[in-house]
Design a protein around this motif. Sequence first.
Motif, PDB file in Angstrom:
ATOM      1  N   SER A 190      67.948 106.432   9.006  1.00  7.73           N
ATOM      2  CA  SER A 190      66.728 106.628   8.235  1.00  7.73           C
ATOM      3  C   SER A 190      66.349 105.289   7.632  1.00  7.73           C
ATOM      4  O   SER A 190      67.071 104.297   7.784  1.00  7.73           O
ATOM      5  CB  SER A 190      66.933 107.687   7.145  1.00  7.73           C
ATOM      6  OG  SER A 190      68.007 107.325   6.284  1.00  7.73           O
ATOM      7  N   THR A 191      65.225 105.243   6.959  1.00  4.11           N
ATOM      8  CA  THR A 191      64.788 103.986   6.361  1.00  4.11           C
ATOM      9  C   THR A 191      64.969 104.035   4.857  1.00  4.11           C
ATOM     10  O   THR A 191      64.968 105.095   4.242  1.00  4.11           O
ATOM     11  CB  THR A 191      63.319 103.696   6.692  1.00  4.11           C
ATOM     12  OG1 THR A 191      62.513 104.778   6.222  1.00  4.11           O
ATOM     13  CG2 THR A 191      63.131 103.505   8.184  1.00  4.11           C
ATOM     14  N   GLY A 230      60.399 111.808  15.793  1.00  3.77           N
ATOM     15  CA  GLY A 230      60.490 111.633  14.353  1.00  3.77           C
ATOM     16  C   GLY A 230      60.106 110.216  13.983  1.00  3.77           C
ATOM     17  O   GLY A 230      59.052 109.710  14.409  1.00  3.77           O
ATOM     18  N   PRO A 231      60.926 109.503  13.221  1.00  3.72           N
ATOM     19  CA  PRO A 231      60.583 108.135  12.814  1.00  3.72           C
ATOM     20  C   PRO A 231      60.894 107.085  13.871  1.00  3.72           C
ATOM     21  O   PRO A 231      60.646 105.896  13.657  1.00  3.72           O
ATOM     22  CB  PRO A 231      61.450 107.917  11.575  1.00  3.72           C
ATOM     23  CG  PRO A 231      62.672 108.740  11.849  1.00  3.72           C
ATOM     24  CD  PRO A 231      62.188 109.967  12.582  1.00  3.72           C
ATOM     25  N   SER A 253      65.976 114.671  15.888  1.00  3.97           N
ATOM     26  CA  SER A 253      65.368 114.281  14.620  1.00  3.97           C
ATOM     27  C   SER A 253      64.892 115.511  13.859  1.00  3.97           C
ATOM     28  O   SER A 253      64.525 116.535  14.463  1.00  3.97           O
ATOM     29  CB  SER A 253      64.182 113.343  14.862  1.00  3.97           C
ATOM     30  OG  SER A 253      63.508 113.042  13.655  1.00  3.97           O
ATOM     31  N   ASP A 254      64.901 115.389  12.527  1.00  3.33           N
ATOM     32  CA  ASP A 254      64.304 116.405  11.671  1.00  3.33           C
ATOM     33  C   ASP A 254      62.936 115.972  11.156  1.00  3.33           C
ATOM     34  O   ASP A 254      62.395 116.563  10.226  1.00  3.33           O
ATOM     35  CB  ASP A 254      65.228 116.745  10.504  1.00  3.33           C
ATOM     36  CG  ASP A 254      65.466 115.560   9.582  1.00  3.33           C
ATOM     37  OD1 ASP A 254      64.925 114.464   9.832  1.00  3.33           O
ATOM     38  OD2 ASP A 254      66.217 115.712   8.592  1.00  3.33           O
ATOM     39  N   GLY A 255      62.391 114.914  11.726  1.00  2.16           N
ATOM     40  CA  GLY A 255      61.101 114.393  11.321  1.00  2.16           C
ATOM     41  C   GLY A 255      61.209 113.211  10.376  1.00  2.16           C
ATOM     42  O   GLY A 255      60.344 112.335  10.377  1.00  2.16           O
ATOM     43  N   GLU A 256      62.264 113.153   9.549  1.00  2.00           N
ATOM     44  CA  GLU A 256      62.466 112.051   8.609  1.00  2.00           C
ATOM     45  C   GLU A 256      63.618 111.146   9.039  1.00  2.00           C
ATOM     46  O   GLU A 256      63.594 109.947   8.808  1.00  2.00           O
ATOM     47  CB  GLU A 256      62.764 112.609   7.201  1.00  2.00           C
ATOM     48  CG  GLU A 256      61.630 113.430   6.600  1.00  2.00           C
ATOM     49  CD  GLU A 256      60.415 112.561   6.318  1.00  2.00           C
ATOM     50  OE1 GLU A 256      60.587 111.371   6.004  1.00  2.00           O
ATOM     51  OE2 GLU A 256      59.285 113.093   6.424  1.00  2.00           O
ATOM     52  N   ARG A 257      64.581 111.747   9.663  1.00  2.00           N
ATOM     53  CA  ARG A 257      65.759 111.012  10.102  1.00  2.00           C
ATOM     54  C   ARG A 257      65.942 111.222  11.600  1.00  2.00           C
ATOM     55  O   ARG A 257      65.401 112.185  12.168  1.00  2.00           O
ATOM     56  CB  ARG A 257      67.010 111.488   9.355  1.00  2.00           C
ATOM     57  CG  ARG A 257      66.958 111.269   7.844  1.00  2.00           C
ATOM     58  CD  ARG A 257      68.080 111.977   7.150  1.00  2.00           C
ATOM     59  NE  ARG A 257      67.991 113.434   7.293  1.00  2.00           N
ATOM     60  CZ  ARG A 257      68.961 114.296   6.976  1.00  2.00           C
ATOM     61  NH1 ARG A 257      70.119 113.835   6.510  1.00  2.00           N
ATOM     62  NH2 ARG A 257      68.788 115.594   7.117  1.00  2.00           N
ATOM     63  N   ALA A 259      62.071 117.998  15.298  1.00  2.00           N
ATOM     64  CA  ALA A 259      61.038 117.208  15.969  1.00  2.00           C
ATOM     65  C   ALA A 259      61.269 117.214  17.474  1.00  2.00           C
ATOM     66  O   ALA A 259      62.368 117.482  17.965  1.00  2.00           O
ATOM     67  CB  ALA A 259      61.033 115.778  15.427  1.00  2.00           C
ATOM     68  N   GLY A 287      61.172 104.003  11.780  1.00  2.00           N
ATOM     69  CA  GLY A 287      60.378 103.897  10.557  1.00  2.00           C
ATOM     70  C   GLY A 287      59.765 102.539  10.358  1.00  2.00           C
ATOM     71  O   GLY A 287      59.656 102.065   9.224  1.00  2.00           O
ATOM     72  N   VAL A 330      71.470 117.036  10.430  1.00  2.00           N
ATOM     73  CA  VAL A 330      70.080 116.755  10.805  1.00  2.00           C
ATOM     74  C   VAL A 330      69.601 117.880  11.733  1.00  2.00           C
ATOM     75  O   VAL A 330      69.787 117.808  12.958  1.00  2.00           O
ATOM     76  CB  VAL A 330      69.945 115.385  11.492  1.00  2.00           C
ATOM     77  CG1 VAL A 330      68.483 115.098  11.833  1.00  2.00           C
ATOM     78  CG2 VAL A 330      70.527 114.279  10.619  1.00  2.00           C
TER      79      VAL A 330
END
Length: 956
Positions: free
Chosen positions: A949-950, A692-693, A786-790, A680, A707, A676
Amino acid sequence: MSIPSPTTAYVEDVSPGSGALPPRARYASSNARSLALNGSWRFRLSQTADAEDDSFAEEGYDAGGWAEVTVPGHWVLQGHGSPVYTNHLYPFPVDPPRVPTENPTGDHLRVFDLPGDWPADGGAVLRFDGVESCARVWLNGTDIGEFKGSRLPHEFAVGHLLKPTGNVLAVRVHQWSAGSYLEDQDQWWLPGIFRDVTLLHRPPGGVLDFFVHASYDHASGTGTLRVDSDVDGRVTVPALGIDTVTGETVTVPVEPWSAERPRLYDGVLATGGERVPLRVGFRTVALVDGRIEVNGRAVLFKGVNRHEWHPERGRALDLETMREDVLLMKRHNVNAVRTSHYPPHPAFLDLCDELGLWVVDECDLETHGFTEQGWRDNPVDDDRWTPALLDRAARMVERDKNHPSVVIWSLGNEAGTGRGLTAMAEWIRGRDSSRLLHYEGDPDCRDTDMYSRMYADHAEVERIGRGLDGGTGKRRELPFILCEYAHAMGNGPGGLADYQRLFETYGRLQGGFVWEWIDHGIADERYGYAYGGDFGEELHDGNFVCDGLLFPDRRPSPGLIEFKKVVEPVAIERDGAGGTVRITNKYDFTDLSALAFTWSYEVEGETAATGALSVPPLAPGESAEVKLPEPPEAAGAGEAHWTVRARLAADAPWAPKDHVVAWGQFTASARRVPSVPPTARPVPGSGTLTLGPAVFDARTGALRTIGGVDVTGLRLDVWRATTDNDDGAAWQSDVRYGPLWRRLGLHRVRHRLDAVEPAGDALTVRTRVAPAARDLGLSTVYRWTSDGERVRLTVSVRPEGDWTVPLPRLGIRFGLSGADRVRWYGGGPGEAYPDSRTASSVARRQSTVDDLQTPYVRPQENGARADVRWAELGGLRVEGDPEFSLTARRWTTEQLDAATHRTDLVPGDTVWVNLDHAHHGLGSQSCGPGPLPRYHLRAEPARFSFVFSTVPRRGT
């Protein structure tokens, strides 16, 4: 002091009884008539032995107002009184041979007619196969005798008393008697007529007793048969062409009997008045150069101790239940059973003959309670009791002598030492020299053919295997058996694989018997299953009665699944780093021709290809290197495994075709650890921080959502609901981890927030986790990126202070709402812990949260799936670096820890998830040793990560 009346004096008499016929061989059927007297009996319970007179035994007595009970059965399981559980304490004052006046006594009454075609010639025998603990018997108003010896048969000659109709059979059963001092086994005290009652016609010239001597000479491949009988007759075995007379010896080529290949030959013993069926198994048991050999080969016992048990009927077992036990044993690679601590129902031995199990047949003798007074007044060292001991030995040997499955006689269990045991051993050797003798309680092995111990730890077992245990004289030359080990109480046992490695390394070690086969929980609406203390017992030993490899309903526990894998008769191992596997035949007698081998190639837990694997029919002890195929080209990239399985090539009497006997799994390509990149940055909001989320509480750094998925109370967790093995046995003086953990306060640690640091591309939360009243703790840092998604959580733990006690667990826990189904890629299908994980294989799996729970009778830590790469539940996906252990349940650890029965666990709206970096081992310290040091979870610096993550929700 009250003087017993003449009608009750026999209760406290140390003699085995009066009026019963001499013991003899039992056979299931012949052409002579029989009449089963099982069924509904009239019943009256009195609280003292002499509260009622004997008039109920007279003809014409009106028992219309009495209750009814089912025979076979125990009256305390049919609404009359209550069961009592003690491990070894006598539940009455120890004053041998006296018993209390408050002695529950059950009067049983059965009126029966003879069948219209009942033969008029000859005599008749009334047989009781099991009555606890003392019985007096009348037929048609005539007192025909009394007996003690609960798990042994007793017969009475009654032909002269029978009438065509209206026969009145009366039986008075006392819960306590002098015999109770000899029956202090670790089990429920359950009075009643709990085995069959049968009337047998004895025709003129019929067989009273016979002894089948059937030995095998492995050098010549021949069997020698001689049948001795009290009456002359002919012996025929058609498949072998045998037609001879009793007392004569015949030698013919045969296939031998063994537990692996239980070859039986049908025959007939025919006399002038009766035809008795024979099932002949040829085998020879011998002690050769310090090894137990059968048919010329040393045997490795992969055994269990088996009490008779049914959760509703107690020890009153039916044939279907007994068959289920044997089938379960065979399907889980069990090859031996010790009949702890009494001879079983005779039908069980028929099944062992038929399906193949080595049997240690144990006498109905235990005086364990005398240990409380330093063995003073122990009956086995008191000459007054010797006739009773000899009677019990004789009734076992004579009843079971014709079973080829019985290879060892056991004098009893936990009865100290004494002259009575020596007398028993001498009598048995004089009557039957074809089997070996066992007894655990004599360290000098004066009366035995093997050195036997209970619960010796791994280090001591290895010393014994190497001959470094200090044994001298006879003991030093004898083979070693662990007649009890790996106490299967609650979650466990741990360390099975470590024991098995020792057994297979040292020739003197010939295996052992896990304690024990089944939990003795009693089905109960209040608790699910009840155990000691649930019936108001004055003295009891709690759930120590639930220590089996099966749950009370006969569902296999994770311990049995682990045992099956550990003792599997084929070793399938990776041969170096190449594309070959090494197959080793670990059977004692049979080759591998009955097995078919298959391979499968799995990528990321999903099967990509399968096929057959050609393996030669290796002889016992032989190995071969077998080449695997090339990995399929279209299999795809990712972590990959080979799995090789050995299955039954055809239906067997104990399992269908394709039943998996053994398996091995090997890594073909390594896992890629999730990455990851931190791109973010934490963004402040109204009382929150967003990364991130993920959304966090800005003041505390606590995670709120990922998320849109709500997450409750994520934090470091070091506590587990202690297992029976964590808590240990009360009499053990060495380290018991459960009490130490509680004394240290690990069940009530507090979390101190030291700092919340949003900086750069990370959110760092610094805490200290520590118990009250102690100067030690765990400095814990949560670092979020975070990488923005996870979002990635890295947990760093550093011990502070002098930690001398291992941790129960180390990981994080949090709550989710709306979670039901769980998908994961990792270990399974069942639970696994550091020293009990051999049966866990890597695959993709799914389950409901409810089905992840292991229903131990006393709730405790359970259900952990090991080596999990990723898991999905409640809309979240979690990936571990490194792999983690997963549990998810509808109650907190604290609620699980507080529960004493299954019914205490009430599901809540939140599913509590544990993602564990490590667990402390299990061991078997509920009675045996704790976990080996290499399975200790030491308090030392640790670092582990999870990626969240979601995923789309699957169901609710």
